[in-house]
Design a protein around this motif. Structure first.
Motif, short mmCIF file in Angstrom:
data_model
loop_
_atom_site.label_atom_id
_atom_site.label_comp_id
_atom_site.label_asym_id
_atom_site.label_seq_id
_atom_site.Cartn_x
_atom_site.Cartn_y
_atom_site.Cartn_z
N GLY A 41 0.80 -1.22 0.00
CA GLY A 41 0.00 0.00 0.00
C GLY A 41 0.83 1.27 0.00
O GLY A 41 0.29 2.36 -0.11
N SER A 42 2.15 1.12 0.13
CA SER A 42 3.02 2.30 0.10
C SER A 42 3.05 2.88 -1.30
O SER A 42 2.94 2.16 -2.29
N THR A 43 3.20 4.19 -1.37
CA THR A 43 3.31 4.87 -2.65
C THR A 43 4.64 5.61 -2.68
O THR A 43 5.32 5.72 -1.68
N ASP A 47 10.93 1.58 -0.47
CA ASP A 47 10.96 0.28 0.19
C ASP A 47 11.21 0.46 1.68
O ASP A 47 10.74 -0.33 2.50
N GLU A 48 11.99 1.50 2.00
CA GLU A 48 12.31 1.84 3.38
C GLU A 48 12.38 3.35 3.49
O GLU A 48 12.57 4.06 2.50
N ARG A 59 8.77 11.47 13.36
CA ARG A 59 9.56 10.78 12.33
C ARG A 59 8.67 9.85 11.50
O ARG A 59 8.82 9.72 10.30
N ARG A 60 7.74 9.19 12.17
CA ARG A 60 6.79 8.32 11.45
C ARG A 60 5.94 9.14 10.48
O ARG A 60 5.74 8.76 9.33
N GLU A 64 5.46 8.77 6.50
CA GLU A 64 4.12 8.53 5.97
C GLU A 64 3.76 9.56 4.91
O GLU A 64 3.09 9.24 3.92
N LYS A 65 4.24 10.79 5.07
CA LYS A 65 3.98 11.84 4.07
C LYS A 65 4.67 11.53 2.74
O LYS A 65 4.25 12.02 1.70
#
Length: 89
Positions: A41-43, A47-48, A59-60, A64-65
């Protein structure tokens, strides 16, 4: 006597081989850097997502942004085929 010798020999082999297997866990990782793992679901192609210091809500949010759906934490990868995103500071 023979059994004791076999056990001693097996222990020596285990102690000599153990460090080689332990290092395998850090293969392709940078132990001096921390990353959030970006899962399904990451865009944005990350990968990291690298972060400095300790894990924190700020930091999270920065990762996420960038499109990272955080599924865990690990040392950052050194693999050339993986994209490690770095939020602007």
């Amino acid at each position: 006597m023979k059994t004791a010798l076999v056990k001693a020999l097996a222990l020596v082999v285990l102690l000599v081989a153990a460090p080689a297997f332990a290092d395998e866990g850090l293969k392709d990782k940078d132990p001096d850097s921390s990353c959030f793992v970006c899962g399904p679901g990451s865009t944005g192609g990350c990968d990291e997502c690298k972060y400095d210091g300790h894990d924190s809500p700020g930091r999270r949010t920065s990762c996420e942004k960038l499109g990272c759906v955080i599924t865990g934490k690990d040392f950052c990868t050194t693999k050339k085929d993986k994209k490690v995103c770095v939020p602007a500071t």
